[in-house]
Design a protein around this motif. Structure first.
Motif, PDB file in Angstrom:
ATOM      1  N   MET A 286       0.955  -1.044   0.057  1.00 42.91           N
ATOM      2  CA  MET A 286      -0.105   0.155  -0.109  1.00 42.91           C
ATOM      3  C   MET A 286       0.848   1.193  -0.021  1.00 42.91           C
ATOM      4  SD  MET A 286      -3.136   1.133   2.417  1.00 42.91           S
ATOM      5  CE  MET A 286      -2.484   1.818   3.536  1.00 42.91           C
ATOM      6  N   PRO A 287       1.002   2.050  -1.093  1.00 51.81           N
ATOM      7  CA  PRO A 287       2.166   3.150  -1.229  1.00 51.81           C
ATOM      8  C   PRO A 287       1.871   4.243  -0.452  1.00 51.81           C
ATOM      9  CG  PRO A 287       1.286   2.390  -3.395  1.00 51.81           C
ATOM     10  CD  PRO A 287       0.537   1.553  -2.452  1.00 51.81           C
ATOM     11  N   GLY A 288       0.669   4.458  -0.301  1.00 50.22           N
ATOM     12  CA  GLY A 288       0.490   5.868   0.525  1.00 50.22           C
ATOM     13  C   GLY A 288       0.281   5.613   2.020  1.00 50.22           C
ATOM     14  N   GLY A 289       0.457   6.884   2.538  1.00 53.65           N
ATOM     15  CA  GLY A 289       0.025   6.813   4.063  1.00 53.65           C
ATOM     16  C   GLY A 289       0.950   6.742   4.948  1.00 53.65           C
ATOM     17  N   GLY A 290       2.230   6.492   4.311  1.00 48.83           N
ATOM     18  CA  GLY A 290       3.708   6.406   5.305  1.00 48.83           C
ATOM     19  C   GLY A 290       4.295   7.630   4.947  1.00 48.83           C
ATOM     20  N   SER A 291       5.498   7.872   5.290  1.00 48.99           N
ATOM     21  CA  SER A 291       6.227   8.964   5.105  1.00 48.99           C
ATOM     22  C   SER A 291       6.784   9.248   3.933  1.00 48.99           C
ATOM     23  CB  SER A 291       7.437   8.845   6.173  1.00 48.99           C
ATOM     24  OG  SER A 291       8.265   7.779   5.940  1.00 48.99           O
ATOM     25  N   SER A 292       6.723   7.935   2.852  1.00 48.89           N
ATOM     26  CA  SER A 292       7.267   8.355   1.585  1.00 48.89           C
ATOM     27  C   SER A 292       6.138   8.930   0.689  1.00 48.89           C
ATOM     28  CB  SER A 292       7.860   7.032   0.849  1.00 48.89           C
ATOM     29  OG  SER A 292       6.780   6.407   0.233  1.00 48.89           O
ATOM     30  N   ILE A 293       5.072   8.487   0.982  1.00 47.86           N
ATOM     31  CA  ILE A 293       3.789   9.432   0.181  1.00 47.86           C
ATOM     32  C   ILE A 293       2.505   9.630   1.173  1.00 47.86           C
ATOM     33  CG2 ILE A 293       2.083   9.071  -1.734  1.00 47.86           C
ATOM     34  CD1 ILE A 293       3.798   6.765  -2.764  1.00 47.86           C
ATOM     35  N   PRO A 294       2.795  10.711   1.787  1.00 44.84           N
ATOM     36  CA  PRO A 294       1.868  11.300   3.085  1.00 44.84           C
ATOM     37  C   PRO A 294       0.774  11.422   2.158  1.00 44.84           C
ATOM     38  CG  PRO A 294       3.810  12.372   3.280  1.00 44.84           C
ATOM     39  CD  PRO A 294       4.216  11.724   1.938  1.00 44.84           C
ATOM     40  N   ALA A 295      -0.470  11.463   3.000  1.00 42.49           N
ATOM     41  CA  ALA A 295      -1.876  11.725   2.329  1.00 42.49           C
ATOM     42  C   ALA A 295      -1.903  13.304   1.799  1.00 42.49           C
ATOM     43  CB  ALA A 295      -3.070  11.485   3.442  1.00 42.49           C
ATOM     44  N   THR A 296      -2.048  13.403   0.629  1.00 37.39           N
ATOM     45  CA  THR A 296      -2.270  14.812   0.042  1.00 37.39           C
ATOM     46  C   THR A 296      -3.394  14.460  -0.953  1.00 37.39           C
ATOM     47  OG1 THR A 296      -1.146  14.193  -1.813  1.00 37.39           O
ATOM     48  CG2 THR A 296       0.202  15.271  -0.093  1.00 37.39           C
TER      49      THR A 296
END
Ligand code: ACO
Length: 331
Positions: free
Chosen positions: A198-208
């Protein structure tokens, strides 16, 4: 001071499944799929879907209560809580801390383990290691998942596969009763991390707004690649743990596999030369519940009388990471 190694027993198991069931036919009403396709490719008929209040911690707490009752252990006697989940209530604090609070256990050591579908076996080995230090006596190991919260309900190649639920086990170094944990074999291959994530939601792809629009906050999987890797690593880790303990496949009374896909389980059965009847299966009812899959199946196998005293039982799993793991238990 770390004391000599000591025997660790499983003294109780428990599980929890949300009441709401979603059948393949129900799914076909809003996803372009069919009961025939899903059942033929996976063996799944239905899955449970948690409601808003049924968070990963709430389901884990319910499963834990059953396991504690079975073990006849008061919550305040739990020294360690290890939770396996890839759908924690939030990134922090850990789901283990939330479960500790729900159970009213003050002071127990709490941590989450993230090894996707292999998570429960990873959590069991962590708990066993802690108990073997002699510093802790009783551990609660929980696998809990609310996968419905990270599924892309517009992606028919993934949303049909997964479900929600929780399972738990009490491990004790302080008991002469219960099933003996014999061994573990865990492993991982981080070079395959992109096949299931799940690529999003961590520090590399924060929620935008952009990450939301790009559907980055959903589980992504390259199914065929995962399938091939799963068959390979699950079969190998099963053979490895048997060899390391000098146990022949035909000496196993029961195999409790991660319940991802019937075709994967069939291939493990052929590779080990163990008839499919010796595998405990419930994926038709729950689908793939990731870290909850093995403890739910173990609890149902134990309660249904499928596991008899003296049985040698193999638990085996694979998951995102890639991770894999196996454990042998003498029931
Ligand atoms: N309903 C109908 N058709 C579908 C569906 C669906 N739900 N999903 C995909 N299809 C279609 C595809 O679009 C494709 O159509 P096309 O030929 O016209 O392009 C066709 O079915 C075949 O698709 P494949 O992906 O090749 O199907 P496959 O036979 O590989 O089965 C599956 C897909 C079931 C996902 C399989 O690859 C699998 O089980 N993989 C392992 C998944 C798994 O176990 N994941 C859990 C990992 S554990 C963890 O850590 C979470």
């Amino acid at each position: 001071m770390i004391s000599a190694q000591r025997s660790v027993k499983i003294t109780g198991t428990g599980s929890y499944a949300p009441r709401k069931s979603l059948s393949n036919d129900d799914l076909a009403k809003f996803v372009d799929t069919s009961d025939e396709w899903i059942f033929a490719r996976t063996g799944i008929k239905e899955r449970r879907i948690a409601d808003e209040e049924e968070t990963a911690s709430a389901m884990g707490t319910s499963a834990a209560r059953v396991a504690l009752a079975e073990a006849d252990l008061a919550p305040e006697s739990v020294d360690v809580i290890v939770v396996a989940t890839m759908t924690p209530d939030m990134l922090f604090p850990s789901t283990a801390c939330l479960i500790q609070n729900d159970l009213g256990i003050a002071g127990a050591v709490c941590l989450d383990v993230e090894a996707a579908c292999s998570g429960f076996l990873y959590a069991m080995e962590v708990a066993t290691g802690l108990l073997q230090t002699g510093r802790y006596r009783n551990a609660l190991v929980v696998g809990t998942e609310k996968l419905s919260s990270i599924l892309d309900w517009e992606d028919r190649s993934t949303c049909v596969l997964f479900g929600d639920g929780a399972g738990a086990a009490v491990l004790s170094s302080d008991s002469s009763d219960g099933a003996t944990v014999i061994d573990f074999k865990l492993g991982a291959d981080g070079s395959k991390s992109d096949v299931l994530s799940m690529p999003g939601g961590g520090s590399s792809i924060p929620a935008t707004q952009d990450s939301l629009a790009a559907r980055q906050h959903f589980l992504k999987m390259r199914g065929r690649e995962v399938f091939k890797l799963a068959v390979k690593v699950m079969g190998q880790v099963a053979l490895d743990i048997l060899e390391q303990n000098d146990i022949r496949p035909d000496q196993l009374s029961c195999v409790v596999p991660h319940q991802a896909n019937m075709r994967i389980i069939d291939s493990i059965s052929s590779r080990l030369g163990i008839p499919i009847e010796r595998f405990f299966l419930n994926l038709d009812k729950y689908g793939n519940t990731s870290a909850a899959s093995i403890p739910i199946a173990l609890d149902e196998a134990a309660r249904s009388g499928r596991l008899k005293s003296g049985d040698t039982v193999l638990l085996v799993a694979f998951g995102a990471g890639l991770t894999w793991g196996a454990s042998l238990v003498k029931w």
